[in-house]
Design an enzyme around this catalytic site. Structure first.
Site, PDB file in Angstrom:
ATOM      1  N   LEU A  25      -0.860   0.988  -0.229  1.00  0.00           N
ATOM      2  CA  LEU A  25       0.308   0.431   0.456  1.00  0.00           C
ATOM      3  C   LEU A  25       1.530   1.325   0.291  1.00  0.00           C
ATOM      4  CD1 LEU A  25      -0.185  -3.344  -0.429  1.00  0.00           C
ATOM      5  CD2 LEU A  25      -0.715  -2.181   1.730  1.00  0.00           C
ATOM      6  N   HIS A  75      -7.417   2.068  -9.523  1.00  0.00           N
ATOM      7  CA  HIS A  75      -6.345   2.544  -8.648  1.00  0.00           C
ATOM      8  C   HIS A  75      -5.009   1.915  -9.060  1.00  0.00           C
ATOM      9  CE1 HIS A  75      -4.767   3.499  -4.432  1.00  0.00           C
ATOM     10  NE2 HIS A  75      -3.910   2.589  -4.854  1.00  0.00           N
ATOM     11  N   HIS A 128      -1.306   3.387 -10.990  1.00  0.00           N
ATOM     12  CA  HIS A 128       0.102   3.191 -10.611  1.00  0.00           C
ATOM     13  C   HIS A 128       0.982   2.932 -11.833  1.00  0.00           C
ATOM     14  CE1 HIS A 128       0.298   3.295  -6.257  1.00  0.00           C
ATOM     15  NE2 HIS A 128      -0.766   2.518  -6.158  1.00  0.00           N
TER      16      HIS A 128
END
Length: 176
Positions: free
Chosen positions: A95, A136, A140
């Protein structure tokens, strides 16, 4: 609940490390709920707090393809405690890196320890898409984007395109 603004690369906040939550407070639970609402609206299957400008170790994940079968995971202070030797190759998107995708190789199976929304310590074993998504999102929290796992050439092409898109959007904004 509230929709949060999702940061896009190359925003420097996406490259910062997040701090541990420690205890899941009502404020952290609200953040988790707001992140889920934002993720579903985007739409996406995972979201980390740094993507919404909050440098806390919080992620939410839900790989369910249909709204009526949602199974959201809310994780505070997630840590990988085991990863398989076997790798899996998935095409990933993000995103915060909209409309760009690339294959990334990660461990095929993981075990993650985290605190849930009730502050209970949990462990979860995951494989396939769920394992990839959790890894994933944990990346971040350490300031790592999926494009950091691909070649420098491909990463730079993607970042230049994102910067160009961002500049176009800024220059097209009406002046008050």
């Amino acid at each position: 609940m509230a929709l949060l603004n999702i940061l896009t690369a190359p925003d420097p906040r996406l490259k910062q490390k997040s701090t541990p939550v420690g205890t899941v407070t009502p404020e952290v639970r609200q953040l988790m709920d707001d992140m889920l609402e934002t993720m579903y609206a985007a739409p996406g299957i995972g979201l980390a707090a740094p993507q919404v400008g909050v440098l806390k170790r919080v992620i939410v994940v839900d790989i369910s393809p249909e709204p009526e079968k949602r199974a959201p995971l809310r994780m505070a202070d997630p840590e990988l405690i085991w990863v398989s030797d076997e790798d899996a190759d998935f095409e990933e998107g993000c995103l915060s890196v909209p409309q760009h995708y690339s294959n990334v190789v990660r461990p095929a199976a993981i075990r993650v320890r985290y605190k849930d929304e009730t502050n209970a310590e949990r462990e979860l074993e995951a494989t396939g898409l769920l394992a990839t998504c959790i890894q994933h999102e944990i990346d971040h929290l350490d300031g790592v984007l999926f494009i950091d796992h691909i070649s420098a050439l491909k990463r730079n092409i993607i970042l230049r395109k994102l910067l160009k898109t961002k500049k176009s959007a800024t220059s097209a904004a009406p002046v008050a």
